[in-house]
Design a protein around this motif. Structure first.
Motif, PDB file in Angstrom:
ATOM      1  N   UNK A 280      26.428 -25.228 -19.688  1.00  0.00           N
ATOM      2  CA  UNK A 280      27.292 -26.296 -20.041  1.00  0.00           C
ATOM      3  C   UNK A 280      26.573 -27.630 -20.019  1.00  0.00           C
ATOM      4  N   UNK A 281      27.295 -28.639 -20.306  1.00  0.00           N
ATOM      5  CA  UNK A 281      26.790 -30.001 -20.368  1.00  0.00           C
ATOM      6  C   UNK A 281      27.151 -30.701 -19.053  1.00  0.00           C
ATOM      7  N   UNK A 282      26.179 -31.332 -18.430  1.00  0.00           N
ATOM      8  CA  UNK A 282      26.453 -32.008 -17.161  1.00  0.00           C
ATOM      9  C   UNK A 282      25.964 -33.443 -17.205  1.00  0.00           C
ATOM     10  N   UNK A 283      26.558 -34.281 -16.351  1.00  0.00           N
ATOM     11  CA  UNK A 283      26.131 -35.673 -16.230  1.00  0.00           C
ATOM     12  C   UNK A 283      24.749 -35.744 -15.599  1.00  0.00           C
ATOM     13  N   UNK A 284      23.977 -36.702 -16.037  1.00  0.00           N
ATOM     14  CA  UNK A 284      22.627 -36.918 -15.533  1.00  0.00           C
ATOM     15  C   UNK A 284      22.694 -37.582 -14.156  1.00  0.00           C
ATOM     16  N   UNK A 285      22.385 -36.808 -13.123  1.00  0.00           N
ATOM     17  CA  UNK A 285      22.358 -37.367 -11.770  1.00  0.00           C
ATOM     18  C   UNK A 285      20.929 -37.618 -11.311  1.00  0.00           C
ATOM     19  N   UNK A 286      19.949 -37.115 -12.078  1.00  0.00           N
ATOM     20  CA  UNK A 286      18.551 -37.276 -11.713  1.00  0.00           C
ATOM     21  C   UNK A 286      18.108 -36.376 -10.582  1.00  0.00           C
ATOM     22  N   UNK A 287      18.961 -35.455 -10.149  1.00  0.00           N
ATOM     23  CA  UNK A 287      18.647 -34.612  -9.001  1.00  0.00           C
ATOM     24  C   UNK A 287      18.182 -33.214  -9.393  1.00  0.00           C
ATOM     25  N   UNK A 288      18.289 -32.864 -10.667  1.00  0.00           N
ATOM     26  CA  UNK A 288      18.006 -31.494 -11.085  1.00  0.00           C
ATOM     27  C   UNK A 288      16.518 -31.186 -11.161  1.00  0.00           C
ATOM     28  N   UNK A 289      15.766 -32.050 -11.770  1.00  0.00           N
ATOM     29  CA  UNK A 289      14.426 -31.673 -12.186  1.00  0.00           C
ATOM     30  C   UNK A 289      13.335 -31.989 -11.176  1.00  0.00           C
TER      31      UNK A 289
ATOM     32  N   UNK B 162      32.278 -32.147 -21.003  1.00  0.00           N
ATOM     33  CA  UNK B 162      32.611 -31.440 -22.228  1.00  0.00           C
ATOM     34  C   UNK B 162      31.336 -31.192 -23.033  1.00  0.00           C
ATOM     35  N   UNK B 163      31.168 -30.006 -23.579  1.00  0.00           N
ATOM     36  CA  UNK B 163      29.962 -29.680 -24.344  1.00  0.00           C
ATOM     37  C   UNK B 163      29.748 -30.599 -25.544  1.00  0.00           C
ATOM     38  N   UNK B 164      30.805 -31.237 -26.041  1.00  0.00           N
ATOM     39  CA  UNK B 164      30.641 -32.132 -27.197  1.00  0.00           C
ATOM     40  C   UNK B 164      29.777 -33.351 -26.852  1.00  0.00           C
ATOM     41  N   UNK B 165      29.592 -33.640 -25.560  1.00  0.00           N
ATOM     42  CA  UNK B 165      28.745 -34.758 -25.160  1.00  0.00           C
ATOM     43  C   UNK B 165      27.261 -34.427 -25.264  1.00  0.00           C
TER      44      UNK B 165
END
Length: 93
Positions: free
Chosen positions: A1-10, A59-62
Motif C-alpha cells: 500500500x501507499x504510506x506517508x513518508x515518516x523517514x523511518x523506513x529506509x 489511499x493508493x491514489x496518492x
C-alpha cells in the motif's frame, strides 16, 4: 500500500532520475543485503531490513508517480512511499 513518508523506513537510498524501475530497486537492495524496499517520487529506491515503522497508510491514489525508467510501473508519489511491491524483494531470495 501507499504510506506517508515518516523517514523511518529506509536504511539505504539511491536516486535514479532517468532509469528507476522496480527491477532496478529489487536488484540494488538485494545486492547490498536488504530484504524490503519502497519508492519515492518516481526516482528514489529505499532499502530496509525492517518494515515495522510502516504504520501511516494512505489511499493508493496518492502513490501516482510513474517510475522514471518504466512508465508502466508506479514508484511512489510526493511525500509518499509505495510498498505494494514488498513481496517481490521478500521472495527474491
Amino acid at each position: 500500500g501507499c504510506i506517508y513518508d515518516t523517514g523511518l523506513f529506509y536504511s539505504n537510498i539511491i536516486d535514479n532520475e532517468f532509469n528507476m524501475t522496480i527491477e532496478f530497486c529489487v536488484s540494488y537492495c538485494s545486492n547490498i543485503g536488504y530484504y524490503f524496499m519502497a519508492f519515492y517520487n518516481g526516482i528514489e529506491c529505499l532499502c530496509s531490513g525492517d518494515y515495522s515503522n510502516l504504520t501511516s497508510f494512505s489511499d493508493n491514489k496518492n502513490c501516482n508517480h510513474n517510475c522514471s525508467g518504466n512508465s508502466n510501473q508506479i514508484c511512489g508519489g510526493n511525500s509518499m512511499y509505495l510498498t505494494n511491491y514488498l513481496e517481490i524483494l521478500c521472495n527474491y531470495y
